[in-house]
Design an enzyme around this catalytic site. Structure first.
Site, PDB file in Angstrom:
ATOM      1  N   LYS A  28       5.448  -9.883   8.982  1.00  0.00           N
ATOM      2  CA  LYS A  28       4.960  -8.915   9.971  1.00  0.00           C
ATOM      3  C   LYS A  28       3.421  -8.995  10.095  1.00  0.00           C
ATOM      4  CE  LYS A  28       4.202  -4.627  11.756  1.00  0.00           C
ATOM      5  NZ  LYS A  28       3.053  -4.224  11.017  1.00  0.00           N
ATOM      6  N   ASP A  29       2.734  -9.057   8.939  1.00  0.00           N
ATOM      7  CA  ASP A  29       1.275  -9.253   8.940  1.00  0.00           C
ATOM      8  C   ASP A  29       1.030 -10.751   8.825  1.00  0.00           C
ATOM      9  OD1 ASP A  29       0.223  -6.442   8.879  1.00  0.00           O
ATOM     10  OD2 ASP A  29       1.512  -6.377   7.129  1.00  0.00           O
ATOM     11  N   MET A  31       9.296  -2.969  11.452  1.00  0.00           N
ATOM     12  CA  MET A  31       9.043  -1.824  10.565  1.00  0.00           C
ATOM     13  C   MET A  31       7.606  -1.857  10.074  1.00  0.00           C
ATOM     14  SD  MET A  31      12.427  -1.025   8.460  1.00  0.00           S
ATOM     15  CE  MET A  31      13.964  -0.815   9.367  1.00  0.00           C
ATOM     16  N   MET A  87       0.843  -1.196   0.000  1.00  0.00           N
ATOM     17  CA  MET A  87       0.000   0.000   0.000  1.00  0.00           C
ATOM     18  C   MET A  87       0.885   1.256   0.000  1.00  0.00           C
ATOM     19  SD  MET A  87      -3.429  -0.935   2.096  1.00  0.00           S
ATOM     20  CE  MET A  87      -2.778  -0.686   3.714  1.00  0.00           C
ATOM     21  N   ALA A  95       4.097   3.926   0.949  1.00  0.00           N
ATOM     22  CA  ALA A  95       4.832   4.409   2.131  1.00  0.00           C
ATOM     23  C   ALA A  95       5.938   3.397   2.447  1.00  0.00           C
ATOM     24  CB  ALA A  95       3.899   4.617   3.323  1.00  0.00           C
ATOM     25  N   LEU A  96       6.720   3.099   1.421  1.00  0.00           N
ATOM     26  CA  LEU A  96       7.652   1.967   1.489  1.00  0.00           C
ATOM     27  C   LEU A  96       8.764   2.201   2.504  1.00  0.00           C
ATOM     28  CD1 LEU A  96       7.994   1.140  -2.323  1.00  0.00           C
ATOM     29  CD2 LEU A  96       6.330   0.259  -0.668  1.00  0.00           C
ATOM     30  N   HIS A 114       9.498  -3.411   3.074  1.00  0.00           N
ATOM     31  CA  HIS A 114       9.027  -3.600   1.692  1.00  0.00           C
ATOM     32  C   HIS A 114      10.204  -3.848   0.747  1.00  0.00           C
ATOM     33  CE1 HIS A 114       5.703  -0.881   3.290  1.00  0.00           C
ATOM     34  NE2 HIS A 114       5.030  -1.933   2.868  1.00  0.00           N
TER      35      HIS A 114
HETATM   36  O1  PAF Z   1      -0.044  -5.699   3.501  1.00  0.00           O
HETATM   37  C1  PAF Z   1      -0.518  -4.791   2.774  1.00  0.00           C
HETATM   38  O2  PAF Z   1       0.127  -3.759   2.523  1.00  0.00           O
HETATM   39  C2  PAF Z   1      -1.916  -4.941   2.187  1.00  0.00           C
HETATM   40  O3  PAF Z   1      -2.761  -5.586   3.091  1.00  0.00           O
HETATM   41  C3  PAF Z   1      -1.940  -5.646   0.830  1.00  0.00           C
HETATM   42  C4  PAF Z   1      -1.432  -7.075   0.920  1.00  0.00           C
HETATM   43  C5  PAF Z   1      -1.074  -4.870  -0.165  1.00  0.00           C
HETATM   44  C6  PAF Z   1      -3.362  -5.697   0.282  1.00  0.00           C
HETATM   45  O4  PAF Z   1      -3.892  -4.432   0.122  1.00  0.00           O
END
Ligand code: PAF
Length: 288
Positions: free
Chosen positions: A154-155, A189, A34, A36-37, A41
């Site tokens: 992280k997620d 992060m 999404m 804001a790297l 990322h």
């Molecule tokens: O983890 C994220 O940034 C978002 O949930 C994703 C996987 C890009 C989906 O919008």
């Protein structure tokens, strides 16, 4: 290696570029973000470079994964800086569509989830979140026809949900989890760390420290219930509002009552002021 990153805004352009890569015999790695790297990322982009000949990063602040009370409007949008970082990391293509390209008028389909999406972790606090994530990720998978897709650990629940969805829907893509990148003091992060005040930023690494202490206690023979109870007290005492601190099976995310039921993952979500932080580690001698 510095290479120019081609920016595409439409699904038709994306499909053409990737068709050309595949026609040339190149594999494609997808990094959905999404924006804001941060370095987390960039670690995904670098891992994609190792695994595939071409790398496509997507930046789309997906409205359907935010509840009306959440931070969609203020979510950071930093495309020019993101593009510079992607070029430096050797990303071939940035797909940065408008909202109407992903959700045209009349859009009416959502991926419906069970399994790791309904285990009482993030889903308990963000009940509509994973349907929005899975729907946009399924679209990005089919739009890109990429060979591999990389997601940060992280997620962690998101990684489990997306892995399961790809398998259950026979999506022809390999989902790969990449270890969390941390600040030098252990804070995972996250694009949302920028919301922390200096005082909150100083407290935030306690979450990772507590997870590491619980993992060490479990490996040293402490039972799950007491290790979690001590951890919950430590987090609350430091001024966090705790949403959950749990020990779960690393793949199904089902609750575990001992290490023998593992592999075990510790997962936490807690709020500091208005910022919600999540983190997780594996319970093993070198947990990330
Ligand atoms: O983890 C994220 O940034 C978002 O949930 C994703 C996987 C890009 C989906 O919008």
């Amino acid at each position: 290696m510095q290479r120019q990153t081609l920016v595409v805004r439409t699904v038709a352009e994306l499909r053409k570029v990737i068709r050309d890569f595949h026609a040339a015999g190149d594999t494609v790695g997808l990094v959905p973000t999404m924006g804001a790297l941060h370095d987390g990322h960039i670690a995904l982009v670098r891992e994609a470079r190792r695994r595939a000949a071409r790398v496509v990063t997507t930046i789309f602040v997906n409205p359907t994964q935010f509840a009306p009370t959440e931070d969609l409007a203020k979510y950071p949008r930093t495309e020019a800086a993101d593009l510079a970082r992607l070029e430096e990391a050797g990303c071939d293509v940035l797909f940065a569509p408008a909202s109407t390209e992903i959700y045209p008028a009349g859009f009416a389909t959502t991926v419906s989830l069970e399994g790791p999406a309904t285990v009482g972790l993030e889903d308990r606090f963000r009940p509509t979140h994973f349907a929005g994530v899975a729907t946009v990720v399924a679209k990005l998978f089919t739009q890109s026809a990429a060979d591999t897709a990389l997601f940060g650990e992280k997620d962690y629940q998101q990684l489990c949900v997306v892995t399961r969805m790809a398998r259950d829907l026979d999506l022809p893509i390999e989902v790969i989890g990449v270890p969390t990148v941390r600040e030098s003091d252990g804070l995972a992060m996250s694009s949302r760390n920028r919301y922390l005040s200096p005082d909150e930023r100083a407290k935030a690494p306690l979450l990772h420290r507590t997870l590491a202490q619980i993992a060490a206690a479990l490996l040293g023979g402490t039972d799950v219930r007491s290790a979690l109870s001590q951890g919950r007290h430590a987090i609350a005492a430091a001024g966090f509002a705790l949403d959950y601190l749990e020990a779960r099976h690393a793949i199904s995310l089902a609750p575990v009552s001992g290490l023998a039921e593992g592999p075990v993952r510790l997962l936490v979500a807690a709020r500091l002021g208005t910022t919600r932080l999540i983190d997780n580690i594996a319970v093993e001698t070198s947990g990330n």
